[in-house]
Design a protein around this motif. Structure first.
Motif, PDB file in Angstrom:
ATOM      1  N   ARG A 145     -73.011  68.672 -10.442  1.00  0.00           N
ATOM      2  CA  ARG A 145     -71.780  67.907 -10.206  1.00  0.00           C
ATOM      3  C   ARG A 145     -70.919  67.834 -11.457  1.00  0.00           C
ATOM      4  N   HIS A 146     -71.543  67.966 -12.616  1.00  0.00           N
ATOM      5  CA  HIS A 146     -70.809  67.828 -13.875  1.00  0.00           C
ATOM      6  C   HIS A 146     -70.645  69.156 -14.603  1.00  0.00           C
ATOM      7  N   ALA A 147     -71.655  70.017 -14.531  1.00  0.00           N
ATOM      8  CA  ALA A 147     -71.628  71.293 -15.237  1.00  0.00           C
ATOM      9  C   ALA A 147     -71.321  72.398 -14.237  1.00  0.00           C
ATOM     10  N   SER A 148     -70.075  72.811 -14.185  1.00  0.00           N
ATOM     11  CA  SER A 148     -69.651  73.783 -13.167  1.00  0.00           C
ATOM     12  C   SER A 148     -69.981  75.215 -13.557  1.00  0.00           C
ATOM     13  N   LYS A 149     -70.315  75.439 -14.820  1.00  0.00           N
ATOM     14  CA  LYS A 149     -70.463  76.795 -15.319  1.00  0.00           C
ATOM     15  C   LYS A 149     -71.923  77.247 -15.364  1.00  0.00           C
ATOM     16  N   ARG A 150     -72.744  76.526 -16.096  1.00  0.00           N
ATOM     17  CA  ARG A 150     -74.151  76.920 -16.180  1.00  0.00           C
ATOM     18  C   ARG A 150     -75.020  75.761 -16.654  1.00  0.00           C
ATOM     19  N   ILE A 151     -76.319  75.891 -16.379  1.00  0.00           N
ATOM     20  CA  ILE A 151     -77.327  74.931 -16.819  1.00  0.00           C
ATOM     21  C   ILE A 151     -78.314  75.692 -17.689  1.00  0.00           C
ATOM     22  N   VAL A 152     -78.535  75.192 -18.910  1.00  0.00           N
ATOM     23  CA  VAL A 152     -79.416  75.852 -19.873  1.00  0.00           C
ATOM     24  C   VAL A 152     -80.707  75.063 -19.990  1.00  0.00           C
ATOM     25  N   TYR A 153     -81.840  75.715 -19.752  1.00  0.00           N
ATOM     26  CA  TYR A 153     -83.142  75.121 -20.045  1.00  0.00           C
ATOM     27  C   TYR A 153     -83.487  75.474 -21.490  1.00  0.00           C
ATOM     28  N   VAL A 210     -79.834  79.437 -16.899  1.00  0.00           N
ATOM     29  CA  VAL A 210     -80.265  80.282 -18.010  1.00  0.00           C
ATOM     30  C   VAL A 210     -81.324  79.541 -18.810  1.00  0.00           C
ATOM     31  N   ALA A 211     -82.058  80.272 -19.638  1.00  0.00           N
ATOM     32  CA  ALA A 211     -83.169  79.663 -20.371  1.00  0.00           C
ATOM     33  C   ALA A 211     -83.305  80.292 -21.742  1.00  0.00           C
ATOM     34  N   VAL A 212     -83.842  79.493 -22.670  1.00  0.00           N
ATOM     35  CA  VAL A 212     -84.111  79.979 -24.025  1.00  0.00           C
ATOM     36  C   VAL A 212     -85.285  79.180 -24.591  1.00  0.00           C
ATOM     37  N   THR A 213     -86.135  79.846 -25.349  1.00  0.00           N
ATOM     38  CA  THR A 213     -87.260  79.198 -26.017  1.00  0.00           C
ATOM     39  C   THR A 213     -86.997  79.157 -27.513  1.00  0.00           C
ATOM     40  N   LEU A 214     -87.220  78.009 -28.124  1.00  0.00           N
ATOM     41  CA  LEU A 214     -87.019  77.872 -29.562  1.00  0.00           C
ATOM     42  C   LEU A 214     -88.132  78.590 -30.323  1.00  0.00           C
ATOM     43  N   PRO A 215     -87.812  79.182 -31.457  1.00  0.00           N
ATOM     44  CA  PRO A 215     -88.825  79.924 -32.221  1.00  0.00           C
ATOM     45  C   PRO A 215     -89.708  79.000 -33.059  1.00  0.00           C
ATOM     46  N   ASP A 216     -90.806  79.553 -33.544  1.00  0.00           N
ATOM     47  CA  ASP A 216     -91.663  78.906 -34.555  1.00  0.00           C
ATOM     48  C   ASP A 216     -92.219  77.561 -34.110  1.00  0.00           C
TER      49      ASP A 216
END
Length: 624
Positions: free
Chosen positions: A297-305, A340-346
């Motif tokens: 409802r608020h983020a019309s473009k994308r959701i990032v995990y 979309v998704a991303v994992t933090l390094p280290d």
């Protein structure tokens, strides 16, 4: 929920000019008699959001939403209708009377529990800022060590729970009952005595999207288990749909079109304070489809995990793959949600990463986040030794399994071929490209109510509804005329009254249009002097699609009465032509000679009548 009288609702409506209310949130500019602005419900650069001061209605031609002043507050702040009325009543300094009476403690159940939570948050905050003793000092030292000193405790209403019955005594002195405290889950009953639920913890109040405190999270000071403790489920708080920090983040989400999801309170605070404000966290539970719907409802473009780099973060990443569904595909159209998704390094968490490497480094990682589908496939492939033939075969089948929910999509077929190509680059496979597509087609998609519908599913659409067939141009025109007529009748109630017979007799091609016509007729029958905003508000009770339809038409040029007459006749002619088609089908189906004669006479009469009416109906009357 306590009731609000129609009289009080009208008082609030009269005191809440829709142009002014919307103008308090976004800049509006007048063009002719209407006002325009960029839509606060989705990201856009060119204003497509129209506000009509004469009807007190608004409509966005970009996302299709529309309604009155109450629906605007409901949609922008995620409030129910009674909550929107209360919000505007507070703005206008109007006292509203609710069923059950009013007192120093609100009478409605939810309002009463919110008051308990609000007073609890104030108490905990005071204990953090002014409390004495080694435990309060330790709480302040912990927050200072995390970089949460200065104005941060005030901004996020952070607190300290001393325990030992201090909260119970404080709330009891304010007139709250033990039942109130237990229902709000700030106290528990043990051995016949009330005890504070939280003891010797740094407290993180949890607010709903409107900014009302509804629950708490607490981190133990020093050693102790559990390390983090959240409120249990209450009438106010449901973990599967509440996100920490959404009240702070919703504006930034709307502005950027992006939501970032992390795992902890401190991550939200750290990122927000570093200038990345569009961030929220789940509350002791995995991300759910309800969370995604709220964020959409608020983020019309994308959701990032944004996942931590440690083992717990990777488990969360695997759970997130359950959200792959048709809403992620281009076939979803305007309802498509980019996950979309991303994992933090280290092995870092977001707070540690920002502290060590800065906000710009995190923004760069977020910009490079992978589509969730690609992210999942990469994770699956990384778990196999692709140089071993048996491992390649298992990897293929596991990766294809991720595509099962969207197997009919072109995206799924493209990914299936890419997986096959990647595996083949590591060595021989026993199947060809066409075999992979056949395997994909044979997969059984997972079932479950949470998966069906998807985060981008339209409100009010049954999850099991079959895809609609493509409509012909004539059918599309018919639906457009229906919407125009309903919109004109709602925005010009006198036109609706003049064509009440047409509203009642038209054979509506969409069920929602029939529901809206019945609602308009009922409202005007009850109150012929009803305002456009009243008509739309009543219709919204009948169907959530009312605002989109009733505020989106009236684009025809011309005097409303003449336009109304034209549209009523156009729809009536369409019904007559359909009747001719139905009678002709019966005639061609093979009937007795007597029936054929009667049917032929009826068809001929109708055709002559329609032809004459069409001749007189060629053009729409223009404005004088």
């Amino acid at each position: 929920m306590a009731g609000i009288s129609d009289e009080d609702i009208q008082k609030v409506r009269d005191a809440s000019d829709v142009v002014t209310v919307i103008g308090e949130r976004v800049p509006v500019k007048q063009r002719g008699r209407d006002f325009w602005c960029c839509c606060p419900l989705h990201q856009e650069k060119t204003p497509s959001f129209k506000i009509d001061p004469s009807t007190q209605l608004w409509h966005c031609f970009g996302c299709g939403e529309g309604g009155d002043v109450f629906s605007f507050i409901m949609k922008t702040e995620d409030l129910s209708f009674p909550e929107a009325v209360r919000r505007l009543a507070e703005r206008a300094h109007i006292d509203i009377v609710e069923t059950g009476g009013r007192g120093s403690i609100p009478a409605s159940r939810k309002a009463r529990l919110k008051e308990v939570c609000a007073r609890t948050a104030e108490f905990y905050h005071t204990q953090l800022m002014r409390g004495r003793g080694p435990e309060a000092d330790a709480a302040r030292a912990y927050l200072g060590g995390r970089g949460f000193g200065g104005k941060v405790p005030d901004t996020w209403c952070l607190g300290f729970a001393p325990g030992r019955g201090a909260l119970v005594r404080h709330l009891s002195s304010l007139g709250f009952t033990g039942e109130d405290l237990v229902a709000a889950n700030v106290a528990v009953e043990r051995g016949g005595q009330l005890r504070d639920r939280f003891y010797n913890r740094v407290m993180f109040p949890i607010f709903d999207v409107a900014g009302d405190c509804i629950a708490f999270g607490g981190r133990v000071i020093g050693s102790g288990e559990p390390k983090y403790l959240n409120s249990g489920e209450t009438p106010l708080f449901h973990k599967s749909q509440v996100l920490y920090g959404l009240d702070h983040a919703k504006g930034a989400m709307t502005a950027t079109g992006t939501a970032i999801v992390v795992e902890g309170y401190t991550d939200v605070i750290a990122l927000s304070e570093a200038g990345i404000a569009n961030v929220v966290a789940t509350l002791g539970t995995a991300l759910t489809m309800r969370h995604i719907r709220v964020l959409s409802r608020h983020a019309s473009k994308r959701i990032v995990y944004l996942f931590d780099g440690d083992a717990a973060g990777q488990k969360a990443a695997d759970r997130a793959l359950a959200f792959i569904d048709r809403s992620m595909t281009p076939e979803a159209g305007r309802s498509q949600v980019e996950l979309v998704a991303v994992t933090l390094p280290d092995n870092l968490d977001p707070a540690e990463f920002v502290q060590a490497r800065g906000a710009d480094a995190l923004r760069a990682l977020l910009d490079d986040a992978m589509p969730l589908l690609e992210y999942g496939i990469e994770r699956r492939l990384a778990g196999f030794n692709l140089d071993a033939p048996a491992e390649r075969d298992r990897a293929l089948r596991e990766c294809l399994g991720l595509l099962a929910p969207i197997k009919e999509s072109l995206v799924a077929k493209d990914y299936a071929v890419r997986i096959w190509s990647t595996l083949r680059a590591h060595g021989r496979l026993g199947i060809e490209e066409s075999d992979v597509l056949n395997l994909l087609a044979a997969l059984e998609p997972p079932r479950g109510a949470e998966r069906e519908g998807g985060p981008g599913a339209a409100a009010g659409t049954p999850p099991s509804a079959a895809p609609r067939r493509a409509l012909s141009r004539a059918e599309l025109n018919r639906l457009r005329f229906e919407r125009e007529f309903l919109s004109l009748a709602a925005q010009n109630p006198l036109v609706g009254l003049a064509h009440a017979d047409a509203l009642a007799q038209i054979q509506w091609r969409e069920d929602v249009h029939r529901v809206l016509a019945e609602s308009i007729l009922a409202t005007l029958a009850e109150n012929p002097a009803a305002s456009p905003a009243d008509v739309v508000a009543r219709a919204t009770v009948a169907t959530p699609h009312a605002g989109r339809v009733l505020t989106g038409g009236a684009s025809q040029a011309g005097e409303p009465a003449a336009v109304g007459a034209y549209l009523a006749e156009e729809l009536a002619l369409g019904d007559a032509e359909e009747a001719i088609g139905s009678l002709t089908a019966q005639l061609n189906a093979g009937v007795s000679a007597e029936e054929a004669e009667l049917l032929h006479a009826a068809v001929t009469t109708l055709q002559m009548d329609v032809a004459a009416r069409r001749l007189a109906h060629r053009t729409l009357p223009s404005a004088p």
